[in-house]
Scaffold this active site. Structure first.
Site, mmCIF file in Angstrom:
data_model
loop_
_atom_site.group_PDB
_atom_site.id
_atom_site.type_symbol
_atom_site.label_atom_id
_atom_site.label_comp_id
_atom_site.label_asym_id
_atom_site.label_seq_id
_atom_site.Cartn_x
_atom_site.Cartn_y
_atom_site.Cartn_z
ATOM 1 N N HIS A 177 16.721 16.774 20.782
ATOM 2 C CA HIS A 177 16.319 15.396 21.069
ATOM 3 C C HIS A 177 15.926 15.200 22.530
ATOM 4 O O HIS A 177 16.397 15.908 23.418
ATOM 5 C CB HIS A 177 17.405 14.396 20.659
ATOM 6 C CG HIS A 177 18.727 14.558 21.338
ATOM 7 N ND1 HIS A 177 19.049 13.942 22.530
ATOM 8 C CD2 HIS A 177 19.838 15.239 20.980
ATOM 9 C CE1 HIS A 177 20.287 14.226 22.870
ATOM 10 N NE2 HIS A 177 20.802 15.032 21.949
ATOM 11 N N ASP A 179 16.151 12.151 24.253
ATOM 12 C CA ASP A 179 16.878 11.102 24.973
ATOM 13 C C ASP A 179 18.184 11.610 25.545
ATOM 14 O O ASP A 179 18.709 12.664 25.155
ATOM 15 C CB ASP A 179 17.141 9.911 24.056
ATOM 16 C CG ASP A 179 18.001 10.274 22.852
ATOM 17 O OD1 ASP A 179 17.675 11.275 22.191
ATOM 18 O OD2 ASP A 179 18.996 9.559 22.569
ATOM 19 N N ASP A 212 22.729 18.156 27.638
ATOM 20 C CA ASP A 212 22.592 17.413 26.383
ATOM 21 C C ASP A 212 21.396 16.472 26.431
ATOM 22 O O ASP A 212 21.480 15.400 26.977
ATOM 23 C CB ASP A 212 23.881 16.637 26.130
ATOM 24 C CG ASP A 212 23.894 15.887 24.829
ATOM 25 O OD1 ASP A 212 23.068 16.188 23.958
ATOM 26 O OD2 ASP A 212 24.742 14.980 24.677
ATOM 27 N N GLU A 246 18.712 10.022 19.534
ATOM 28 C CA GLU A 246 19.860 10.647 18.885
ATOM 29 C C GLU A 246 21.173 10.088 19.406
ATOM 30 O O GLU A 246 22.140 9.951 18.646
ATOM 31 C CB GLU A 246 19.810 12.165 19.103
ATOM 32 C CG GLU A 246 20.811 12.959 18.275
ATOM 33 C CD GLU A 246 22.149 13.111 18.961
ATOM 34 O OE1 GLU A 246 23.107 13.577 18.312
ATOM 35 O OE2 GLU A 246 22.248 12.756 20.151
ATOM 36 N N GLU A 247 21.201 9.744 20.681
ATOM 37 C CA GLU A 247 22.430 9.234 21.283
ATOM 38 C C GLU A 247 22.803 7.848 20.772
ATOM 39 O O GLU A 247 23.904 7.361 21.031
ATOM 40 C CB GLU A 247 22.304 9.202 22.810
ATOM 41 C CG GLU A 247 22.046 10.563 23.457
ATOM 42 C CD GLU A 247 23.204 11.533 23.314
ATOM 43 O OE1 GLU A 247 24.231 11.150 22.726
ATOM 44 O OE2 GLU A 247 23.083 12.677 23.781
ATOM 45 N N ASP A 275 19.973 22.898 14.979
ATOM 46 C CA ASP A 275 19.919 21.748 15.889
ATOM 47 C C ASP A 275 21.015 21.941 16.934
ATOM 48 O O ASP A 275 21.764 22.913 16.914
ATOM 49 C CB ASP A 275 20.130 20.452 15.103
ATOM 50 C CG ASP A 275 19.758 19.200 15.893
ATOM 51 O OD1 ASP A 275 19.261 19.319 17.036
ATOM 52 O OD2 ASP A 275 19.963 18.093 15.364
ATOM 53 N N HIS A 560 27.855 13.685 28.937
ATOM 54 C CA HIS A 560 28.177 12.271 28.735
ATOM 55 C C HIS A 560 29.006 11.678 29.861
ATOM 56 O O HIS A 560 29.585 10.602 29.701
ATOM 57 C CB HIS A 560 28.907 12.058 27.402
ATOM 58 C CG HIS A 560 28.009 12.138 26.210
ATOM 59 N ND1 HIS A 560 28.212 11.411 25.057
ATOM 60 C CD2 HIS A 560 26.893 12.861 25.979
ATOM 61 C CE1 HIS A 560 27.271 11.690 24.182
ATOM 62 N NE2 HIS A 560 26.460 12.575 24.727
#
Length: 591
Positions: A177, A179, A212, A246-247, A275, A560
């Site tokens: 992803h 984002d 990420d 995705e987040e 993935d 994160h």
């Protein structure tokens, strides 16, 4: 990865921290909570099985039942072997490492934050930054964009199709992803380097998304660009799907990509899917890689208590807030019953521990005997469940995350509500979780004389007089069932191929022999990735990011949270992994 149902580095007992979720919390509070969850999850998954040095004699592989967590040898491309070696040699050069730095750092410098509750594409201007990111990808990877067919879905979703020479072979599907989770403004001064600087300190690239999941997306595209530069033409088609939210549950991205991918190659039309997901890390004295073969389900339950209002000087025995508090205490006093079940993903995780040198001898014996001995299974379960993180991974969990009630200090609250978040065991279901919550509150509804409705069904007599109402309902989104479990047996060619590929990439990067390689163990995601929308595309879905979870006993990824970073050597190895995977699948016997 995302936290609605969602990721962080997920290791052995394969935990991918929950990420992005369509919550109504403010982005500031949501990001702060996510950071704490991610740190806790990464810590647990990386150090979950640490034991004091010297505990438990190591049984050689000859002494351990070969049927328990069987291992495959490294899988090195044969017909494409010369290309694989040439690319591997290139990847080890300083010149290529700097090229990799430029690719990843450039991607990090473009903020692509996704937020909860964003409006549709075209109406919410916050999506527009993804246009700049697409411009960057076009400039950074000219051969990819010149050679592959590119389809844009809902403006910013991307599908790249690298057509193979044989249309009869099912494609390899890769996913990553675009984002990233937002950076909390109040934390910026805590970053060692600015969060969107893409700073390279000679060892690591720093910034939001460096792990990420821009490392995954840029890693795949870097592998493709290098293979194209070397004139590689695949026999089997390769597809790259890239969502952009995705987040925050993938509602605008992967959910829209899924039907297009389905139309392109049909139901079960892809050979396998890889993935983002867990990586590898040391457990009990041996490095273990944990590709996720499933994901836990997800359910948010709203508990709403309504009762008459009035002046606080004339209160009833129990206000709606007091009643709700009693119910929440009852929920926490009654966690879901948890057992380790034979054949489950978490049982397979436990089995793979028998191949580690520092596992306590008694636990090793019980795990080996557990397949045919109930007492041994329960002893192993008892020992493993001493670690609450593993127990949480096995069973359905409950967390009271939101609560609200009352509007004024001298006014009786007419309504109070709370939201309980469940991560549903792969051995359970949304229906079973709803049923348990419903049953648990029946006695309290009767005790407080409340009319009770749960998930649209009347539980108590609608005509009976009542002091107030108790309502259970799904909060915000519909529940998500646990993901189908991908096959891992002897005849599961995709899993065996992925396992051999992981070993080959790991060994070649370190100059190791296969005897000294890592162990491959099935993993499981505690949160959810974009693959939740791709179940129809293939039964062979794996969540794996070829990354090292920790170095020197300290958490350094910053997924994160603050100080997200990745070692450039790790990122180069990731490129090697994707290169090896594409070449191995290309010459495999997969249909």
């Amino acid at each position: 990865m995302s936290t609605t149902n969602k990721k962080t580095n997920e290791f052995l007992p394969g935990i991918l921290p929950p990420r992005g979720t369509g919550r109504t919390l403010s982005s500031r509070r949501t990001v702060a909570l996510r950071g704490l969850v991610v740190l806790a999850t990464v810590f647990a998954s990386t150090f979950l099985w640490k034991v004091p040095y010297g505990i438990g004699p190591y049984h050689t592989h000859q002494e351990v039942n070969a049927d328990i967590c069987p291992q495959v040898s490294e899988l090195i491309p044969k017909s494409n072997g010369a290309l694989w070696k040439a690319l591997g040699d290139t990847y080890e050069t300083d010149a290529f490492k700097m090229r990799a730095v430029d690719w990843l750092a450039g991607a990090v410098r473009i903020p692509t934050e996704s937020y909860d509750q964003m409006g549709p594409v075209g109406t919410d201007p916050r999506w527009e930054k993804f246009g700049a990111f697409h411009d960057y990808l076009l400039k950074a990877f000219p051969l990819v964009h010149a050679s592959l067919e590119v389809t844009k879905v809902n403006t910013y979703g991307l599908i790249y199709v690298w057509k193979g020479t044989s249309s009869s072979l099912k494609p390899l599907l890769l996913a990553a992803h675009q984002d990233v989770v937002p950076v909390e403004e109040t934390t910026i001064d805590q970053w060692q380097y600015p969060p969107f600087s893409g700073h390279f300190d000679g060892e690591r690239v720093w910034g939001r998304g460096s792990q990420d999941d821009k490392s995954g997306l840029i890693g795949i595209m870097s592998a493709m660009e290098n293979m194209l530069e070397n004139k590689f033409q695949p026999t089997r088609t390769v597809v790259l799907a890239s969502g952009f939210d995705e987040e925050t549950s993938g509602l605008h991205g992967a959910q829209m990509l899924a039907p297009v991918l389905l139309e392109m190659f049909g139901e079960n039309g892809y050979a396998m899917l890889v993935d983002e997901g867990s990586g590898y890390g040391e457990q009990f004295g041996r490095v273990i890689a944990t590709p996720g073969i499933s994901e836990k389900g997800y359910l948010d339950v709203m508990i709403n208590v309504a009762s008459p209002g009035g002046h606080s000087s004339l209160p009833p025995y129990h206000t709606s807030i007091g009643i709700l508090a009693d119910m929440l205490v009852n929920i926490e006093r009654n966690p879901f019953e948890v057992h380790l079940e034979r054949g489950s993903p978490t049982y397979k995780i436990a089995q793979c521990l028998v191949h580690t040198p520092d596992l306590p001898a008694s636990l090793r014996r019980d795990i080996i005997r557990a397949e045919h001995n109930e007492l041994a299974l329960r002893r192993a379960e008892q020992e493993l469940f001493k670690n609450p993180m593993f127990k949480n991974l096995v069973g359905t969990t409950q967390a009271i995350d939101l609560i609200h009630g009352g509007v004024k200090v001298n006014a009786l609250p007419e309504q109070a509500w709370a939201v309980v978040n469940h991560r549903i065991s792969t051995q359970s279901s949304v229906t079973a979780t709803k049923g348990r919550d419903t049953e648990l509150l029946i006695s309290l509804a009767s005790q407080f004389n409340l009319s009770y409705t749960a998930f649209g069904a009347r539980i108590t007599d609608a005509d009976a007089p009542a002091f107030g109402t108790l309502t259970l309902s799904e909060a915000y989104t519909h529940g998500l069932e646990p993901a189908p479990v991908s096959p891992t047996g002897h005849d599961a060619v995709p899993y065996q191929l992925l396992s051999g590929t992981i070993r080959a990439a790991y060994n070649s990067h370190r100059g190791l022999s296969d005897d000294d390689s890592l162990i491959i163990s099935p993993g499981i995601m505690s949160g959810n990735t974009d693959t939740r929308y791709y179940w129809q595309l293939t039964e062979h879905i794996f969540r794996y990011g070829h990354t090292d979870g920790a170095t020197g006993g300290s958490i350094i990824s910053g997924v994160h949270t603050i100080n997200e970073a990745i070692k450039i050597s790790n990122f180069v190895e990731m490129i090697q992994f994707f290169t090896t995977l594409i070449l191995n699948v290309d010459e495999s016997e997969l249909p």
